[in-house]
Structures are given as structure tokens and as C-alpha cells.
Design a protein around this motif. Structure first.
Motif, PDB file in Angstrom:
ATOM      1  N   GLN B   6     -17.973 -16.800 -38.330  1.00 38.76           N
ATOM      2  CA  GLN B   6     -16.864 -17.738 -38.213  1.00 38.76           C
ATOM      3  C   GLN B   6     -15.806 -17.101 -37.326  1.00 38.76           C
ATOM      4  O   GLN B   6     -15.319 -16.009 -37.634  1.00 38.76           O
ATOM      5  CB  GLN B   6     -16.280 -18.070 -39.585  1.00 38.76           C
ATOM      6  CG  GLN B   6     -17.210 -18.901 -40.446  1.00 38.76           C
ATOM      7  CD  GLN B   6     -16.582 -19.299 -41.768  1.00 38.76           C
ATOM      8  OE1 GLN B   6     -17.099 -18.980 -42.833  1.00 38.76           O
ATOM      9  NE2 GLN B   6     -15.482 -20.032 -41.712  1.00 38.76           N
ATOM     10  N   LEU B   7     -15.471 -17.763 -36.244  1.00 34.33           N
ATOM     11  CA  LEU B   7     -14.510 -17.229 -35.292  1.00 34.33           C
ATOM     12  C   LEU B   7     -13.102 -17.577 -35.746  1.00 34.33           C
ATOM     13  O   LEU B   7     -12.747 -18.752 -35.841  1.00 34.33           O
ATOM     14  CB  LEU B   7     -14.791 -17.805 -33.905  1.00 34.33           C
ATOM     15  CG  LEU B   7     -16.160 -17.413 -33.329  1.00 34.33           C
ATOM     16  CD1 LEU B   7     -16.403 -18.130 -32.011  1.00 34.33           C
ATOM     17  CD2 LEU B   7     -16.254 -15.913 -33.151  1.00 34.33           C
ATOM     18  N   GLY B   8     -12.330 -16.535 -35.998  1.00 29.90           N
ATOM     19  CA  GLY B   8     -10.955 -16.748 -36.437  1.00 29.90           C
ATOM     20  C   GLY B   8     -10.847 -16.726 -37.944  1.00 29.90           C
ATOM     21  O   GLY B   8     -11.349 -17.608 -38.623  1.00 29.90           O
ATOM     22  N   SER B   9     -10.180 -15.722 -38.469  1.00 23.33           N
ATOM     23  CA  SER B   9     -10.022 -15.639 -39.919  1.00 23.33           C
ATOM     24  C   SER B   9      -8.861 -16.511 -40.399  1.00 23.33           C
ATOM     25  O   SER B   9      -8.826 -16.880 -41.576  1.00 23.33           O
ATOM     26  CB  SER B   9      -9.790 -14.188 -40.349  1.00 23.33           C
ATOM     27  OG  SER B   9      -8.650 -13.671 -39.720  1.00 23.33           O
ATOM     28  N   HIS B  10      -7.921 -16.815 -39.489  1.00 20.63           N
ATOM     29  CA  HIS B  10      -6.795 -17.665 -39.833  1.00 20.63           C
ATOM     30  C   HIS B  10      -6.558 -18.671 -38.723  1.00 20.63           C
ATOM     31  O   HIS B  10      -6.578 -18.318 -37.531  1.00 20.63           O
ATOM     32  CB  HIS B  10      -5.512 -16.844 -40.040  1.00 20.63           C
ATOM     33  CG  HIS B  10      -5.519 -16.008 -41.277  1.00 20.63           C
ATOM     34  ND1 HIS B  10      -6.038 -14.739 -41.309  1.00 20.63           N
ATOM     35  CD2 HIS B  10      -5.095 -16.274 -42.540  1.00 20.63           C
ATOM     36  CE1 HIS B  10      -5.927 -14.251 -42.534  1.00 20.63           C
ATOM     37  NE2 HIS B  10      -5.363 -15.153 -43.304  1.00 20.63           N
ATOM     38  N   VAL B  11      -6.320 -19.910 -39.107  1.00 18.94           N
ATOM     39  CA  VAL B  11      -5.985 -20.971 -38.159  1.00 18.94           C
ATOM     40  C   VAL B  11      -4.749 -21.680 -38.684  1.00 18.94           C
ATOM     41  O   VAL B  11      -4.695 -22.052 -39.860  1.00 18.94           O
ATOM     42  CB  VAL B  11      -7.152 -21.972 -38.001  1.00 18.94           C
ATOM     43  CG1 VAL B  11      -6.704 -23.203 -37.247  1.00 18.94           C
ATOM     44  CG2 VAL B  11      -8.330 -21.308 -37.300  1.00 18.94           C
ATOM     45  N   LEU B  21     -12.645 -25.632 -36.624  1.00 22.12           N
ATOM     46  CA  LEU B  21     -13.088 -24.358 -37.179  1.00 22.12           C
ATOM     47  C   LEU B  21     -14.479 -24.079 -36.624  1.00 22.12           C
ATOM     48  O   LEU B  21     -15.370 -24.913 -36.719  1.00 22.12           O
ATOM     49  CB  LEU B  21     -13.127 -24.421 -38.713  1.00 22.12           C
ATOM     50  CG  LEU B  21     -11.832 -24.837 -39.406  1.00 22.12           C
ATOM     51  CD1 LEU B  21     -12.005 -24.792 -40.917  1.00 22.12           C
ATOM     52  CD2 LEU B  21     -10.671 -23.974 -38.965  1.00 22.12           C
ATOM     53  N   ARG B  22     -14.646 -22.865 -36.102  1.00 19.02           N
ATOM     54  CA  ARG B  22     -15.880 -22.541 -35.390  1.00 19.02           C
ATOM     55  C   ARG B  22     -16.847 -21.762 -36.262  1.00 19.02           C
ATOM     56  O   ARG B  22     -16.450 -20.844 -36.990  1.00 19.02           O
ATOM     57  CB  ARG B  22     -15.564 -21.744 -34.120  1.00 19.02           C
ATOM     58  CG  ARG B  22     -14.674 -22.493 -33.152  1.00 19.02           C
ATOM     59  CD  ARG B  22     -14.361 -21.659 -31.923  1.00 19.02           C
ATOM     60  NE  ARG B  22     -13.377 -22.313 -31.076  1.00 19.02           N
ATOM     61  CZ  ARG B  22     -13.675 -23.198 -30.147  1.00 19.02           C
ATOM     62  NH1 ARG B  22     -14.943 -23.539 -29.934  1.00 19.02           N
ATOM     63  NH2 ARG B  22     -12.721 -23.744 -29.412  1.00 19.02           N
ATOM     64  N   HIS B  75     -19.669 -26.428 -35.656  1.00 18.04           N
ATOM     65  CA  HIS B  75     -18.209 -26.419 -35.750  1.00 18.04           C
ATOM     66  C   HIS B  75     -17.706 -27.588 -36.587  1.00 18.04           C
ATOM     67  O   HIS B  75     -18.223 -28.702 -36.502  1.00 18.04           O
ATOM     68  CB  HIS B  75     -17.593 -26.474 -34.349  1.00 18.04           C
ATOM     69  CG  HIS B  75     -18.006 -25.337 -33.461  1.00 18.04           C
ATOM     70  ND1 HIS B  75     -18.351 -24.094 -33.941  1.00 18.04           N
ATOM     71  CD2 HIS B  75     -18.125 -25.269 -32.103  1.00 18.04           C
ATOM     72  CE1 HIS B  75     -18.672 -23.299 -32.939  1.00 18.04           C
ATOM     73  NE2 HIS B  75     -18.545 -23.990 -31.809  1.00 18.04           N
ATOM     74  N   THR B 108     -12.485 -18.936 -43.051  1.00 15.14           N
ATOM     75  CA  THR B 108     -11.317 -19.197 -42.211  1.00 15.14           C
ATOM     76  C   THR B 108     -10.253 -19.854 -43.070  1.00 15.14           C
ATOM     77  O   THR B 108     -10.518 -20.888 -43.695  1.00 15.14           O
ATOM     78  CB  THR B 108     -11.656 -20.121 -41.030  1.00 15.14           C
ATOM     79  OG1 THR B 108     -12.646 -19.496 -40.209  1.00 15.14           O
ATOM     80  CG2 THR B 108     -10.409 -20.409 -40.205  1.00 15.14           C
TER      81      THR B 108
END
Lengths: 115, 114
Positions: B6-11, B21-22, B75, B108
Motif C-alpha cells: 500500500q503506497l502511503g501510510s497516511h493520506v 488509496l493505492r 486502487h 493507510t
């Protein structure tokens, strides 16, 4: 409404204590799971049971054991708790061969702190 | 063996903005793919799943996801974020041979700004 319940939401234990985490599901599911959830690591499978008295190790079984004497109940046992076992523990269940239909059903989790 | 990234732990998104969310997976066989949501102090709840058939799947609460085999991606999107979407989201994969076992991404966390 389907339900997975866990015996405690919060638990505080001391190093070296024997700890029992209980999980009960009311959906007549064959499969039951214990996961550990830690920040940045997602969910990691500790143990899995596909039938009464049957179990398989997951990805991180060290320091844990399990018991499944009845279909609806799956227990996670920490024989001698250590501080690195402080974590959120999640129980889940699913129908055998049917995960594609409904996924796994999760309990609310037990947050265990070992001092 | 399968795995999930999962790309990005926080959005962080503004209320009304697009949520994206990827999730990328690796699997040696055709996978089953899932998105779960976890609200504070609760267990995981299934948002949506891909098994076979239509590659664009719709879930609860206005979320949808698209399975792209060529990109090994799944995604998750929602056109307009709501304050109630603040939660942690997990992507998971299983394979048809061992469908009992789910492999989860790291998660995420979504924050929604008023």
C-alpha cells in the motif's frame, strides 16, 4: 447479523504470565484465525484453524499456541507473556472454501499490554 | 506466495475531495482482492472485493476499486470524501489455491479535513 466476539477489549498483564485470549463466532464457520496488528506492519497471521482440534501455523507463531475444542470457539494462548507481545490481537472467521463470497469476519480486537 | 504493498501510510483529504488509496499486489496465480476498513477501536469491516468478472467493483459507503491485471493494482477510490471516512484502510490478497489465507498490506490511515 453475523458476529465475532472477543472476551476482552483491553488487557494488561505482567511479563511471564500465561494469557488466554478467547474468540467466539456464531456463524458456524469452519475457519478461524488469530492475527496480530502493529502500526506500519498491517495484520500478520499467527495461527489458523480449519476444523475442531485442527490448526496450522501462520507467519508469526513463535511464542503463541492455540486451542479449538469447539467449532465456535478459538483461543490464543501466550504461555509466558513478554513485552514484545504488546499489540492488538484480532480474531476472524470464514466459511471453508468461500472466502471469495464474503471475505473474513473480524472481531473488535483485544488490545494487550504486557508490562 | 502473495504480498501486498500500500503506497502511503497516511493520506489527508478535504471533505468533498477525491479519495484515492493505492494497492499493488504480487501473486503467482489469479488473486482474490479485498479492501477492508477499520474505524477507531473497532475490528475490520469488508468494503469490497474482487473475485472474477467485472474488474470495477463497487462497495459500501460509495467506495469502488478497479482490478488492473496488467498493473497488478487494485486502487480504492471515492469521489467525494466525508468526515465519516476517517479510518484505516487495508488491502488484502488471497489466492484460489489457498483461499483461507489473506495477506494484508500495512494499511493507510485517512484523515478528512473540514
Amino acid at each position: 447479523d453475523v458476529k465475532v466476539t472477543q472476551s476482552s477489549r483491553y488487557l494488561v498483564k505482567r511479563t511471564g504470565e500465561k494469557v488466554f485470549l478467547e474468540c467466539v463466532q456464531d456463524m458456524d464457520h469452519e475457519n478461524m484465525f488469530w492475527y496480530r496488528q502493529d502500526p506500519g506492519l498491517g495484520l500478520r497471521l499467527i495461527y489458523f484453524s480449519y476444523d475442531v482440534k485442527m490448526k496450522e501455523k501462520g507467519d508469526i507463531p513463535e511464542g503463541y499456541s492455540v486451542s479449538r475444542e469447539k467449532k465456535e470457539r478459538f483461543s490464543l494462548i501466550l504461555e509466558s507473556a513478554s513485552t514484545n507481545q504488546t499489540s492488538m490481537y484480532l480474531c476472524a472467521s470464514s466459511l471453508s472454501g468461500r472466502v471469495q463470497l464474503s471475505g473474513q469476519f473480524f472481531g473488535p480486537g483485544t488490545r494487550l499490554t504486557v508490562l | 506466495a502473495q504480498s501486498v504493498t500500500q503506497l502511503g501510510s497516511h493520506v489527508s483529504v478535504s471533505e468533498g475531495a477525491l479519495v484515492l488509496l493505492r494497492c499493488n499486489y504480487s501473486s503467482s496465480v489469479p488473486p482474490y482482492l479485498f479492501w477492508y476498513v477499520q474505524y477507531p477501536n473497532q475490528g475490520l469491516q469488508l468494503l469490497l472485493k474482487y473475485t472474477t468478472g467485472a474488474t470495477l467493483v463497487k462497495g459500501i459507503n460509495g467506495f469502488e476499486a478497479e482490478f488492473k491485471k496488467s498493473e497488478t493494482s487494485f486502487h480504492l477510490t471515492k469521489p467525494s470524501a466525508h468526515m465519516s471516512d476517517a479510518a484505516e484502510y487495508f488491502c488484502a490478497v488471497s489466492d484460489v489455491a489457498r483461499d483461507y489465507k489473506l495477506s494484508f498490506g500495512a494499511g493507510t490511515t485517512v484523515t478528512v479535513r473540514a
